[in-house]
Scaffold this motif. Structure first.
Motif, short mmCIF file in Angstrom:
data_model
loop_
_atom_site.label_atom_id
_atom_site.label_comp_id
_atom_site.label_asym_id
_atom_site.label_seq_id
_atom_site.Cartn_x
_atom_site.Cartn_y
_atom_site.Cartn_z
N TYR A 64 11.75 51.09 49.44
CA TYR A 64 12.53 51.88 50.38
C TYR A 64 13.67 52.53 49.62
N GLU A 65 13.70 53.86 49.67
CA GLU A 65 14.71 54.61 48.92
C GLU A 65 15.68 55.28 49.88
N GLY A 66 16.96 55.11 49.61
CA GLY A 66 18.00 55.69 50.44
C GLY A 66 18.56 54.69 51.42
N ARG A 67 19.89 54.66 51.50
CA ARG A 67 20.58 53.72 52.39
C ARG A 67 20.16 53.92 53.85
N ASP A 68 20.13 55.16 54.32
CA ASP A 68 19.85 55.40 55.73
C ASP A 68 18.44 54.98 56.11
N GLY A 69 17.47 55.28 55.26
CA GLY A 69 16.10 54.87 55.53
C GLY A 69 15.95 53.36 55.53
N MET A 70 16.63 52.71 54.60
CA MET A 70 16.58 51.26 54.53
C MET A 70 17.18 50.64 55.79
N LEU A 71 18.30 51.18 56.24
CA LEU A 71 18.94 50.64 57.44
C LEU A 71 18.05 50.81 58.67
N GLU A 72 17.37 51.94 58.79
CA GLU A 72 16.47 52.13 59.92
C GLU A 72 15.31 51.14 59.87
N THR A 73 14.80 50.88 58.67
CA THR A 73 13.72 49.90 58.52
C THR A 73 14.21 48.51 58.93
N ILE A 74 15.38 48.11 58.46
CA ILE A 74 15.93 46.79 58.79
C ILE A 74 16.19 46.68 60.29
N LYS A 75 16.77 47.72 60.90
CA LYS A 75 17.02 47.69 62.34
C LYS A 75 15.72 47.48 63.11
N GLY A 76 14.64 48.09 62.65
CA GLY A 76 13.35 47.92 63.30
C GLY A 76 12.79 46.52 63.15
N LYS A 77 13.08 45.87 62.04
CA LYS A 77 12.57 44.51 61.79
C LYS A 77 13.43 43.44 62.46
N PHE A 78 14.74 43.70 62.57
CA PHE A 78 15.68 42.71 63.08
C PHE A 78 16.23 43.17 64.43
#
Length: 163
Positions: free
Chosen positions: A58-72
């Motif tokens: 996962y590249e980029g802070r914003d993309g990573m945060l969206e992925t984490i929000k979806g998982k958690f």
């Protein structure tokens, strides 16, 4: 005998290591609290997360945060415990570290629980006197999903928590 300059460098290295330890704890604390703004404040804009277990990148802070929000999501409770670590200050504004992780994640909606043991290998940069993550590389050594409600939730536990 050490010179004053040598002592100042050694003290700075110790202060940097303590700041990185605090940053790592803040990362896990904000993740478990779902404090997305606090989590974002730990990462540089071009942050990279690599999951060596699943092959995810996962590249980029914003993309990573969206992925984490979806998982958690709201139904997920997590507890991340980091320990047994080392930190190398590799330059005046760069560092690397290695951490052992124990995590426990529970999905109240689906009833799945995941308990894992992993290693984090991280890279950092200091900007304007403050440390940030530039890269995290996660490798699970062991992970086990348990089902609290239904047998088929085992797959959900892995799907939800393995990025």
């Amino acid at each position: 005998m050490s010179t004053m300059e040598d002592l100042e460098k050694r003290i700075q290295a110790l202060e940097d290591m303590r700041a990185i330890e605090r940053l790592q704890a803040t990362y896990w604390d904000t993740l478990d609290a779902k404090d997305w703004d606090g989590l974002a404040a730990c990462l540089v804009e071009d942050f990279v997360f690599i999951n060596n277990t699943t092959g995810g990148r996962y590249e980029g802070r914003d993309g990573m945060l969206e992925t984490i929000k979806g998982k958690f999501g709201d139904n997920v409770t997590s507890s991340h415990q980091g320990h047994h670590h080392w930190i190398d200050i590799t330059g005046p504004d760069t560092a690397t570290s290695h951490w052992s992780l124990e995590d426990d994640l529970y999905d109240a909606e689906n009833g799945g629980e995941f308990v894992g043991r992993a290693h984090y290998d991280n890279a950092y940069v200091k900007i304007d006197g403050r440390w940030y993550f530039t890269e995290m590389s996660l490798t699970y050594l062991r992970g086990k999903a348990e089902i609290k409600k239904r047998y088929e939730d085992t797959a959900n536990a892995y799907k939800v928590f393995m990025m």
